[in-house]
Design an enzyme around this catalytic site. Structure first.
Site, PDB file in Angstrom:
ATOM      1  N   SER A  48      -1.288  15.840 -12.453  1.00 53.96           N
ATOM      2  CA  SER A  48      -2.469  15.899 -13.318  1.00 53.96           C
ATOM      3  C   SER A  48      -2.710  17.345 -13.741  1.00 53.96           C
ATOM      4  CB  SER A  48      -3.702  15.406 -12.557  1.00 53.96           C
ATOM      5  OG  SER A  48      -4.880  15.720 -13.258  1.00 53.96           O
ATOM      6  N   LYS A  80      -2.761  16.619  -6.275  1.00 54.75           N
ATOM      7  CA  LYS A  80      -1.912  16.698  -7.467  1.00 54.75           C
ATOM      8  C   LYS A  80      -1.134  18.015  -7.518  1.00 54.75           C
ATOM      9  CE  LYS A  80      -2.902  12.668  -9.162  1.00 54.75           C
ATOM     10  NZ  LYS A  80      -1.866  11.621  -9.257  1.00 54.75           N
ATOM     11  N   TYR A 101      -8.668  15.713  -5.038  1.00 52.77           N
ATOM     12  CA  TYR A 101      -7.733  15.236  -6.067  1.00 52.77           C
ATOM     13  C   TYR A 101      -6.821  16.380  -6.539  1.00 52.77           C
ATOM     14  CZ  TYR A 101      -6.315  12.799 -10.390  1.00 52.77           C
ATOM     15  OH  TYR A 101      -5.605  12.213 -11.410  1.00 52.77           O
ATOM     16  N   ASN A 112       0.858  -1.190   0.000  1.00 59.60           N
ATOM     17  CA  ASN A 112       0.000   0.000   0.000  1.00 59.60           C
ATOM     18  C   ASN A 112       0.896   1.244   0.000  1.00 59.60           C
ATOM     19  OD1 ASN A 112      -1.693   2.129   0.536  1.00 59.60           O
ATOM     20  ND2 ASN A 112      -2.845   1.069   2.125  1.00 59.60           N
TER      21      ASN A 112
HETATM   22  P1  NAP Z   1      -5.993   3.340 -12.546  1.00 55.88           P
HETATM   23  O1  NAP Z   1      -6.235   2.633 -13.849  1.00 55.88           O
HETATM   24  O2  NAP Z   1      -7.090   3.422 -11.545  1.00 55.88           O
HETATM   25  O3  NAP Z   1      -4.697   2.682 -11.873  1.00 55.88           O
HETATM   26  C1  NAP Z   1      -4.227   3.108 -10.626  1.00 55.88           C
HETATM   27  C2  NAP Z   1      -3.458   1.987  -9.995  1.00 55.88           C
HETATM   28  O4  NAP Z   1      -3.034   2.408  -8.692  1.00 55.88           O
HETATM   29  C3  NAP Z   1      -4.304   0.725  -9.807  1.00 55.88           C
HETATM   30  O5  NAP Z   1      -3.565  -0.400 -10.210  1.00 55.88           O
HETATM   31  C4  NAP Z   1      -4.588   0.744  -8.319  1.00 55.88           C
HETATM   32  O6  NAP Z   1      -4.754  -0.526  -7.721  1.00 55.88           O
HETATM   33  C5  NAP Z   1      -3.314   1.355  -7.790  1.00 55.88           C
HETATM   34  N1  NAP Z   1      -3.477   1.842  -6.428  1.00 55.88           N
HETATM   35  C6  NAP Z   1      -4.541   2.497  -5.901  1.00 55.88           C
HETATM   36  N2  NAP Z   1      -4.309   2.778  -4.611  1.00 55.88           N
HETATM   37  C7  NAP Z   1      -3.081   2.280  -4.319  1.00 55.88           C
HETATM   38  C8  NAP Z   1      -2.290   2.246  -3.149  1.00 55.88           C
HETATM   39  N3  NAP Z   1      -2.712   2.780  -2.006  1.00 55.88           N
HETATM   40  N4  NAP Z   1      -1.075   1.656  -3.199  1.00 55.88           N
HETATM   41  C9  NAP Z   1      -0.640   1.087  -4.343  1.00 55.88           C
HETATM   42  N5  NAP Z   1      -1.341   1.089  -5.474  1.00 55.88           N
HETATM   43  C10 NAP Z   1      -2.550   1.672  -5.470  1.00 55.88           C
HETATM   44  O7  NAP Z   1      -5.536   4.832 -12.789  1.00 55.88           O
HETATM   45  P2  NAP Z   1      -4.719   5.504 -13.980  1.00 55.88           P
HETATM   46  O8  NAP Z   1      -5.687   6.252 -14.804  1.00 55.88           O
HETATM   47  O9  NAP Z   1      -3.794   4.525 -14.623  1.00 55.88           O
HETATM   48  O10 NAP Z   1      -3.898   6.598 -13.143  1.00 55.88           O
HETATM   49  C11 NAP Z   1      -2.519   6.467 -12.830  1.00 55.88           C
HETATM   50  C12 NAP Z   1      -2.018   7.802 -12.321  1.00 55.88           C
HETATM   51  O11 NAP Z   1      -2.216   8.804 -13.327  1.00 55.88           O
HETATM   52  C13 NAP Z   1      -2.765   8.297 -11.088  1.00 55.88           C
HETATM   53  O12 NAP Z   1      -1.868   8.940 -10.213  1.00 55.88           O
HETATM   54  C14 NAP Z   1      -3.753   9.295 -11.655  1.00 55.88           C
HETATM   55  O13 NAP Z   1      -4.149  10.238 -10.716  1.00 55.88           O
HETATM   56  C15 NAP Z   1      -2.932   9.889 -12.779  1.00 55.88           C
HETATM   57  N6  NAP Z   1      -3.729  10.543 -13.824  1.00 55.88           N
HETATM   58  C16 NAP Z   1      -4.643   9.859 -14.556  1.00 55.88           C
HETATM   59  C17 NAP Z   1      -5.371  10.535 -15.535  1.00 55.88           C
HETATM   60  C18 NAP Z   1      -6.389   9.826 -16.387  1.00 55.88           C
HETATM   61  O14 NAP Z   1      -7.040  10.494 -17.202  1.00 55.88           O
HETATM   62  N7  NAP Z   1      -6.556   8.527 -16.275  1.00 55.88           N
HETATM   63  C19 NAP Z   1      -5.173  11.887 -15.751  1.00 55.88           C
HETATM   64  C20 NAP Z   1      -4.228  12.563 -14.976  1.00 55.88           C
HETATM   65  C21 NAP Z   1      -3.510  11.868 -14.021  1.00 55.88           C
HETATM   66  P3  NAP Z   1      -6.191  -1.263  -7.669  1.00 55.88           P
HETATM   67  O15 NAP Z   1      -6.319  -1.916  -8.999  1.00 55.88           O
HETATM   68  O16 NAP Z   1      -6.017  -2.235  -6.541  1.00 55.88           O
HETATM   69  O17 NAP Z   1      -7.210  -0.213  -7.386  1.00 55.88           O
END
Ligand code: NAP
Length: 249
Positions: free
Chosen positions: A143, A160, A156, A64
């Protein structure tokens, strides 16, 4: 010569989404990969196999990222099993969106702990190792919302934006030890996180993006690859947007 040959990278929260894409791209560029996520499951097992098939070392650790002691354990494990860490990508992140009047204290705390405290935990855990090496690249996934704010996402956005202040501070603090620290600010990226949005909300976003498409997780990974690699040897304390031009609106 591959861009990350002989380097070892750790990516938090990487079983799926943007983190997974980083793991695959970095491995293609020759890096050994350690990645974390909350739990071991079919996705993490499949990713380990896929990474090893690329001819690099790869390991998964269930951990975690918001837990300080668990981050320390991960660093101890990496020291024992890999002996060094060249690249740290702080990627783990969650959303718990709500307007301020309806936002619970629990949702505020959880998002700050997973998104921001995790970055502190891992940077603190691996800084001594990188300082001893006198080299290292830390890439923090922020972000566009941390730059511009967004209604319904104050927790959020705060997490960020906090990452950006943290990134610039660490760049100043650890630069003299050869450690670089930068952030990537993705915009609207096509992942499970954004696929939950309604068609109307998606359309609204698309109309605001100069490149008229959502980003791919590989778009973000490519920016991080540059920052992680020696190509960015004179780049630190920066925030690079990866958003199809959305932030210029
Ligand atoms: P995602 O598909 O939800 O993947 C996030 C990953 O983080 C999941 O594998 C999740 O595990 C894991 N996670 C959550 N809580 C955790 C913890 N406490 N310790 C370890 N792992 C943990 O999200 P994503 O879209 O790929 O986002 C990745 C990053 O990019 C994030 O920081 C997000 O804020 C940033 N971001 C995303 C976007 C977008 O449009 N998608 C835009 C800007 C920034 P579980 O599978 O167990 O939940």
């Amino acid at each position: 010569m591959k861009l990350l040959e002989n380097k070892t990278a750790l990516i938090t929260g990487a079983s799926r989404g943007i983190g997974r894409s980083h793991a695959l791209l970095f491995a293609e560029e020759g890096a050994n990969i350690i990645f974390t996520d909350l739990k071991q499951n079919e996705q993490s097992d499949a990713l380990v196999a896929e990474l090893r098939a690329k001819g690099v070392r790869a390991d998964f650790l269930a951990s975690n990222a918001s837990d300080f002691a668990q981050a320390q354990e991960v660093a101890a494990w990496v020291a024992e099993n890999y002996g060094r860490l060249d690249i740290l990508v702080n990627n783990a992140g969650i959303t718990r969106d709500q307007l301020i009047l309806r936002m619970s204290v629990d949702d505020w705390n959880l998002v700050l702990e997973v998104n921001l405290r995790s970055v502190f935990n891992y940077t603190k855990a691996f800084a001594p190792m990188m300082m001893k090496q006198r080299s290292g690249s830390i890439v923090n996934i922020s972000s566009i919302v941390g730059l511009n704010g967004n209604a319904g996402q104050c927790n959020y956005a705060a997490s960020k934006a906090g990452i950006i202040g943290f990134t610039r501070s660490i760049a100043k603090e650890l630069g003299s030890r050869g450690i670089r620290c930068n952030a990537v600010a993705p915009g609207f990226i096509e992942t499970p996180m954004t696929q939950q949005l309604t068609p109307e909300v998606r359309k609204e976003w698309m109309n605001q993006i100069p490149l008229r498409r959502g980003g791919l997780d590989t778009d973000v990974a490519h920016v991080s690859l540059f920052l992680a690699s020696d190509l960015a040897g004179y780049v630190t304390g920066q925030v690079i947007s990866c958003d199809g031009g959305l932030a210029i609106n």
